[in-house]
Design a protein around this motif. Structure first.
Motif, mmCIF file in Angstrom:
data_model
loop_
_atom_site.group_PDB
_atom_site.id
_atom_site.type_symbol
_atom_site.label_atom_id
_atom_site.label_comp_id
_atom_site.label_asym_id
_atom_site.label_seq_id
_atom_site.Cartn_x
_atom_site.Cartn_y
_atom_site.Cartn_z
ATOM 1 N N UNK B 16 -3.889 -17.157 -3.910
ATOM 2 C CA UNK B 16 -2.382 -17.182 -4.186
ATOM 3 C C UNK B 16 -2.487 -16.195 -5.376
ATOM 4 N N UNK B 17 -3.474 -16.799 -6.655
ATOM 5 C CA UNK B 17 -3.413 -16.142 -7.589
ATOM 6 C C UNK B 17 -4.864 -17.357 -7.991
ATOM 7 N N UNK B 18 -5.284 -15.846 -9.218
ATOM 8 C CA UNK B 18 -6.597 -16.412 -10.408
ATOM 9 C C UNK B 18 -6.025 -15.507 -11.732
ATOM 10 N N UNK B 58 -7.662 -12.963 -4.877
ATOM 11 C CA UNK B 58 -6.305 -12.685 -3.939
ATOM 12 C C UNK B 58 -6.150 -12.927 -2.790
ATOM 13 N N UNK B 59 -5.501 -13.423 -2.281
ATOM 14 C CA UNK B 59 -5.005 -13.287 -0.842
ATOM 15 C C UNK B 59 -6.219 -13.293 -0.034
ATOM 16 N N UNK B 90 -0.453 0.078 -1.398
ATOM 17 C CA UNK B 90 1.312 -0.900 -1.366
ATOM 18 C C UNK B 90 1.206 -2.104 -0.891
ATOM 19 N N UNK B 92 -1.337 -4.311 -1.690
ATOM 20 C CA UNK B 92 -1.317 -5.151 -2.897
ATOM 21 C C UNK B 92 -0.624 -5.454 -3.649
ATOM 22 N N UNK B 93 0.498 -4.641 -3.457
ATOM 23 C CA UNK B 93 2.059 -5.390 -4.219
ATOM 24 C C UNK B 93 2.499 -5.800 -3.429
ATOM 25 N N UNK B 96 0.941 -9.363 -3.998
ATOM 26 C CA UNK B 96 1.778 -10.268 -5.113
ATOM 27 C C UNK B 96 3.470 -10.917 -4.960
ATOM 28 N N UNK B 99 2.331 -13.594 -2.900
ATOM 29 C CA UNK B 99 2.378 -15.125 -4.060
ATOM 30 C C UNK B 99 3.395 -15.641 -4.494
ATOM 31 N N UNK B 100 3.979 -14.973 -4.809
ATOM 32 C CA UNK B 100 4.829 -14.868 -6.566
ATOM 33 C C UNK B 100 5.950 -15.923 -5.729
ATOM 34 N N UNK B 103 4.032 -19.161 -4.803
ATOM 35 C CA UNK B 103 3.984 -20.377 -6.497
ATOM 36 C C UNK B 103 5.550 -20.589 -6.359
ATOM 37 N N UNK B 227 9.029 -10.713 -10.804
ATOM 38 C CA UNK B 227 8.275 -10.208 -11.683
ATOM 39 C C UNK B 227 7.350 -8.926 -10.560
ATOM 40 N N UNK B 228 7.187 -9.697 -9.480
ATOM 41 C CA UNK B 228 6.361 -8.683 -8.655
ATOM 42 C C UNK B 228 7.933 -7.634 -7.975
ATOM 43 N N UNK B 231 7.722 -4.662 -10.288
ATOM 44 C CA UNK B 231 6.639 -3.737 -10.354
ATOM 45 C C UNK B 231 6.880 -2.888 -8.831
#
Lengths: 198, 238
Positions: B16-18, B58-59, B90, B92-93, B96, B99-100, B103, B227-228, B231
């Motif tokens: 998900x994230x690193x 990620x992903x 897009x 990619x966004x 995020x 993933x957010x 999490x 936050x994602x 953005x």
């Protein structure tokens, strides 16, 4: 409890350096105090003075003690050609390796919503102002190939697209002297799909 | 599982994230099939030219083994599980965003095998499909259902079939409530039925569906901003 006193304090302080653990920090402390006290004094003064005087370039946001860094202040640099990088070290690397004659914009990071880093943290408002001023004709996106780097490049691409600017991105590919067999799959796939006619 | 050194627990997961951890390591958030979401340290993953940092992208789906009883586990091995096209633009966004959400919403170490399958399929879909919003809406419904908030989209709160021409207010607890007049918060019956079928036809339906799902997701987040999403919205204002 951690050991007290000036020796211990100096050792702890040195551990803020990259790659320096407790052992090396202690070795540095003893070396500086036993063998090179003058060098140590110079180091301390240089760090203090740099901390006070080095800030961000008004134009490109790289680190400099002047208002504008040497590259931005150089009249022979082409102001119409802008290369966007994540860190000052990357600007330096491109400058030295490529003979690039334009100027840089240093983001000092990359978009990463999960770490709370958005467009304002990267000062993309300053970049937007420069795009709007009309002086830039080509923008080269040189962010890293991490997902955050790619997202940052896409974001800036969307910003720049409104301004009728040539937008380019670093090419991906085989490392020089690299052998196909040992290159990781993702790089190889990029190199293959982005092949050039010869 | 051939190829992976047998040490600790084995599972399949999505990164998900690193983020960088100490000098040479990575701190990685993963969502795994059997152990749910948790965080682990990949020691030495940024050192040298080792393949680990390329695997922990990620992903991407991975097969991993890990040890540790506490909240923070230690990765002992990882390998890539296939050739996902890297997300671009897009998508990619959207990555995020998902993933957010995961999490924030999934309690640590709580297995959600169905949601894991759907998330894997979603990330794959991001790379292959242009209809990102449809994929997102479909996933959000599944996520809500997995969190215990299954939506009733084919009948209203009184058990009557949804009228495509009607206007409804959706209440997360009660379901669709028929209203006489269209308001900024109401959605059309066509939108509810479109969400149910997984195909939203018109622009209006898509917009209404997005707003409805945003309210539902926000309810689960207790109003804390994403936050994602901020953005993504600032990207779209471009």
């Amino acid at each position: 409890m951690e050991p007290q006193g000036l020796l211990a304090r100096m050792t702890r302080a040195l551990r803020c350096l990259p790659g320096v653990g407790p052992k090396s920090a202690q070795r540095m402390t003893f070396y500086l105090l036993q063998r090179d006290r003058e060098g140590a004094r110079q180091l301390a003064l240089a760090v203090l003075e740099a901390l006070d005087k080095v800030g961000h370039c008004l134009e490109c946001r790289t680190l400099t003690e002047a208002e504008r860094c040497a590259i931005c202040a150089n009249p022979r640099r082409e102001k119409s050609l802008l290369c966007v990088v994540e860190t000052p070290a990357e600007a330096e690397a491109i400058n030295e390796a490529t003979g690039f004659k334009g100027v840089f914009f240093v983001l000092n990071g990359r978009l990463s919503p999960l770490d709370g880093i958005g467009p304002m943290e990267l000062r993309l408002d300053l970049l937007e102002n420069r795009l709007r001023s009309g002086e830039i004709q080509e923008i080269i996106l040189a962010t890293n190939t991490t997902v955050e780097g790619e997202a940052t490049a896409h974001y800036i691409y969307e910003m720049a697209r409104e301004h009728e600017i040539t937008i380019s991105k670093l090419a991906y590919g085989m490392p020089l002297g690299g052998e196909l067999e040992y290159v990781d799959g993702a790089t190889l796939s990029h190199a293959f799909h982005g092949r050039k006619s010869v | 599982m051939a190829g992976l050194r047998q040490s600790g627990l084995l599972d399949e997961g999505l990164v998900l994230h690193r983020r960088a951890y100490l000098e040479t390591s990575l701190m990685v958030d993963v969502f795994t099939r059997e152990h749910g979401r948790f965080r682990l340290i990949a020691k030495g993953a940024r050192r040298g030219r080792g393949p680990l940092i390329h695997v922990l992208r990620p992903f991407d789906p991975i097969r991993l083994s890990f040890t540790g009883r506490g909240e923070l586990k230690t990765l002992t091995a990882a390998e890539s599980l296939g050739s996902m096209p890297p997300l671009q633009g897009k998508a990619l966004f959207c990555g995020f965003y998902i993933a957010e959400l995961l999490m924030r919403l999934l309690p640590a170490e709580d297995a959600h095998p169905d949601l894991f399958e759907r998330t894997t399929a979603l990330f794959r879909g991001f790379g292959e499909s242009a209809a990102l919003d449809q994929l997102l809406r479909h996933y959000e419904i599944a996520l809500l259902e997995d969190m215990g908030y299954g939506l009733r989209l084919d009948e209203d709160a009184e058990g009557l079939s949804i009228d495509p021409q009607g206007a409804y207010l959706y209440d997360l607890e009660k379901g669709a409530l028929k209203v006489q007049a269209v308001t900024p918060l109401s959605v059309s019956g066509a939108t509810l039925l479109g969400l149910e079928k997984g195909s939203l036809e018109g622009d209006r339906e898509r917009l209404e569906a997005k707003r409805l799902m945003r309210r539902m997701v926000d309810h689960l987040l207790d109003g804390r901003p994403l936050r994602s999403r901020e953005l993504f919205q600032s990207l779209k204002r471009r």
